[in-house]
Design an enzyme around this catalytic site. Structure first.
Site, PDB file in Angstrom:
ATOM      1  N   ALA A  24      32.399   9.408  -5.987  1.00 63.80           N
ATOM      2  CA  ALA A  24      32.900   9.839  -4.821  1.00 63.80           C
ATOM      3  C   ALA A  24      32.506   9.199  -3.589  1.00 63.80           C
ATOM      4  CB  ALA A  24      32.493  11.399  -4.957  1.00 63.80           C
ATOM      5  N   GLY A  63      32.500  11.037 -10.173  1.00 63.27           N
ATOM      6  CA  GLY A  63      33.643  11.574 -10.184  1.00 63.27           C
ATOM      7  C   GLY A  63      34.628  10.927 -10.912  1.00 63.27           C
ATOM      8  N   GLU A  68      34.340  11.585 -14.660  1.00 62.39           N
ATOM      9  CA  GLU A  68      34.837  12.943 -14.742  1.00 62.39           C
ATOM     10  C   GLU A  68      36.615  12.865 -14.776  1.00 62.39           C
ATOM     11  OE1 GLU A  68      32.321  16.153 -12.980  1.00 62.39           O
ATOM     12  OE2 GLU A  68      32.199  14.394 -11.660  1.00 62.39           O
ATOM     13  N   GLU A  79      24.589  11.554 -10.987  1.00 58.20           N
ATOM     14  CA  GLU A  79      24.688  12.490  -9.806  1.00 58.20           C
ATOM     15  C   GLU A  79      23.213  13.103  -9.482  1.00 58.20           C
ATOM     16  OE1 GLU A  79      28.839  13.043 -11.097  1.00 58.20           O
ATOM     17  OE2 GLU A  79      27.025  12.665 -12.086  1.00 58.20           O
TER      18      GLU A  79
END
Length: 259
Positions: free
Chosen positions: A66, A112, A115, A135
């Site tokens: 991200a 992300g 994911e 993360e």
């Protein structure tokens, strides 16, 4: 439809969605999330689209995470809202799409980006692909379904190790862990995914949709995702999350205090 951060191509009933921010390693930001949502809506709505591919522009990254700069001003409430919005607009929408959406992972799929790949119905990877949920290095946890989807694919023990260490793994390890279906040379990646989708596209569309729905419904509830969103949001009320984001942007190692 034209996009600022995406390139799209419809060919032989296969809709290819390319995240096109190679200078940022295709990192997710608000615009990418909004445009991915719109592109996936096209998959749902268009009779010309039987299946779709999600990939990243360039050879270095699928999506390398991200846009951390967007995290700096978030508190717990805003962090949870960010995760919930992304899940509803993109990740859940991909997972529950009645048409197959396959991730063609070229290069880094981190945070992300990992994911996003996990939300797709399955993953084909190039030999240079790398996967990870790092993360914890930012004082955060996955917020777009990673704690749930990675555990479903890799199992509890593997998921625990990967998310607690923030380790980045190779395509070969990802295949061994059950995350990746197949590995091919980078130049063969899109052709290989299209070859698989061309087979799927010959099958009964309603039957394919029901396969997706039934597999997603197997021991699968919203409770785990809601819990993850809440805990992701809580991270933004910690000093460690502020330090993690600042250290990332300043290109230094974070100093976490446990507060």
């Amino acid at each position: 439809m034209s996009y600022q951060t995406l390139q799209t191509l419809l060919d032989d009933n296969i809709y290819t969605i390319i995240i096109n921010r190679p200078d940022k390693l295709n990192a997710l930001n608000r615009t990418v999330i909004e445009e991915l949502s719109a592109a996936v809506d096209e998959v749902y709505k268009s009779d010309k689209i039987k299946s779709a591919i999600i990939t990243g522009a360039g050879e270095k990254a699928f999506v390398a995470g991200a846009d951390i700069s967007e995290f700096l001003q978030l508190d717990g409430t805003a962090g949870e809202a960010l995760a919930r919005k992304g899940q509803e607009m993109v990740f859940d929408k991909i997972e529950n799409c009645p048409k197959p959406i396959i991730a063609a992972v070229n290069g880094f799929a981190l945070g992300g980006g990992c994911e996003l790949a996990l939300a797709c119905h399955f993953i084909i990877a190039s030999s240079n692909a790398k996967f990870g949920q790092p993360e914890v290095n930012l004082g955060l946890i996955p917020g777009y379904g990673g704690t749930q989807r990675l555990t479903q694919l890799a199992g509890k023990n593997r998921a625990m190790q990967l998310m607690m260490t923030g380790e980045i793994i190779s395509a070969e390890d990802a295949q061994q862990y059950g995350i990746v279906n197949k590995i091919v040379a980078p130049v063969e990646l899109l052709n290989e995914v299209k070859k698989i989708l061309n087979v799927i596209n010959t099958k009964a569309p309603l039957a394919i949709a029901k396969v997706i729905a039934c597999i997603n419904n197997f021991d699968h509830t919203q409770q785990g995702y809601d819990f993850e969103m809440k805990k992701f949001g809580e991270c933004f009320d910690t000093a460690d999350a502020k330090e993690g984001a600042a250290a990332f942007l300043e290109k230094r190692k974070p100093v976490f205090s446990g507060r």
